[in-house]
Design a protein around this motif. Structure first.
Motif, PDB file in Angstrom:
ATOM      1  N   ASP A  61      39.811  35.470  47.687  1.00  0.00           N
ATOM      2  CA  ASP A  61      39.984  35.530  48.981  1.00  0.00           C
ATOM      3  C   ASP A  61      39.785  34.280  49.806  1.00  0.00           C
ATOM      4  N   GLU A  76      43.342  45.120  38.840  1.00  0.00           N
ATOM      5  CA  GLU A  76      42.529  45.745  39.638  1.00  0.00           C
ATOM      6  C   GLU A  76      42.731  45.434  41.260  1.00  0.00           C
ATOM      7  N   LYS A  77      43.154  44.106  41.417  1.00  0.00           N
ATOM      8  CA  LYS A  77      43.478  43.678  42.741  1.00  0.00           C
ATOM      9  C   LYS A  77      44.896  43.332  42.741  1.00  0.00           C
ATOM     10  N   ASP A  97      48.731  43.071  45.217  1.00  0.00           N
ATOM     11  CA  ASP A  97      49.245  42.611  46.422  1.00  0.00           C
ATOM     12  C   ASP A  97      50.870  42.174  46.342  1.00  0.00           C
ATOM     13  N   ARG A 151      42.574  35.557  44.052  1.00  0.00           N
ATOM     14  CA  ARG A 151      41.294  36.336  43.355  1.00  0.00           C
ATOM     15  C   ARG A 151      40.080  36.216  44.401  1.00  0.00           C
ATOM     16  N   THR A 201      48.766  40.110  40.984  1.00  0.00           N
ATOM     17  CA  THR A 201      47.582  40.820  40.594  1.00  0.00           C
ATOM     18  C   THR A 201      46.633  40.109  40.035  1.00  0.00           C
TER      19      THR A 201
END
Ligand code: TMP
Length: 233
Positions: A214, A34-35, A37, A212, A29
């Motif tokens: 990409d 918020e993000k 995987d 974070r 995370t």
């Protein structure tokens, strides 16, 4: 029995009331979840990385909660009551400090900057100072003093440990707890999830910033960090 589940780890009880199992999850995370995987193998990489770093720190006289590795994703740890403070040390400007105080990413910070964040997901872990810690009763002033001294020592030890492996320790987040005997121990984990680590030559990220921002395959970075820790022990 499951005692606690966080974003990246689970704590389980054992037959010994002073001992827990810390299980590293594959969940990733960022930005206060918020993000998200899930990457198979991430937990195992962080368990191994943390184990190597805790073992090294213990050898250098730092008291940690680490007892031993159990298997790929689990380690045995002392049970501690965690201070609700995230201690961050910065040796190079990156991440939140760049915006907060307007310095350029990559600027060397020496001596290191020590920061405290209030460990509270609902508030988004805000930056706090000693007065907030006293007011919120998060730690006594002597405890905070002891934590700060240990945190600076851990940063110094890890900074030189990593540079010998061609890794720049940009910054790291530490958590502390008190065990049932009343000792303050370094706890939680130390991994590419909780440290920024740059390749010393290329200055490319080998840590969670890959996820974070990409910047590529996050596990390739984590594997590279672990490989460098393992090839030189
Ligand atoms: P920051 O630049 O976002 O404040 O992060 C500083 C360091 O702390 C960086 O190495 C990442 C780590 N960190 C965590 O481990 N957990 C967190 O919740 C946050 C915000 C940062």
């Amino acid at each position: 029995m499951k005692l606690y589940e966080g974003k990246a780890k689970i704590l389980e009880t054992t037959d010994n009331k002073d001992v827990l199992i810390q299980l590293f999850k594959d969940d990733l995370t960022a930005f206060n979840a918020e993000k998200k995987d899930n990457r198979e193998g991430k937990g195992a990489l962080n368990n191994q990385t943390s184990s190597i770093l805790f073992e090294y720190l213990q050898k250098e006289g730092i008291k940690t909660h680490f007892i031993k590795v159990i298997d790929n994703t689990k380690m045995m740890v002392q049970k501690v009551s965690i201070f609700k403070i995230e201690v961050v040390l910065r040796n190079v400007a990156a991440g939140s400090i760049v915006k907060r105080i307007g310095i350029q990413n990559g600027t060397t910070i020496n001596p290191a900057i020590l920061e405290f964040y209030y460990k509270d997901d609902a508030l988004g872990d805000p930056l706090i100072n000693q007065d907030h810690i006293r007011f919120l009763n998060l730690a006594k002033s002597e405890e905070l003093e002891e934590i700060s001294v240990i945190a600076l020592k851990v940063n110094d030890l890890l900074k030189s440990f990593f540079i010998k492996r061609d890794l720049i320790l940009v910054d790291l987040k530490l958590e502390f707890g008190r065990n049932t005997r009343g000792e303050i121990l370094l706890a939680d984990e130390i991994s590419a999830d909780t440290c920024r680590l740059w390749d010393a030559k290329t200055r490319e990220s080998l840590d969670k910033d890959i996820f974070r921002e990409d910047k590529g395959d996050v596990l390739t970075g984590y594997r590279e960090v672990l490989k460098r820790l393992k090839t030189k022990r």
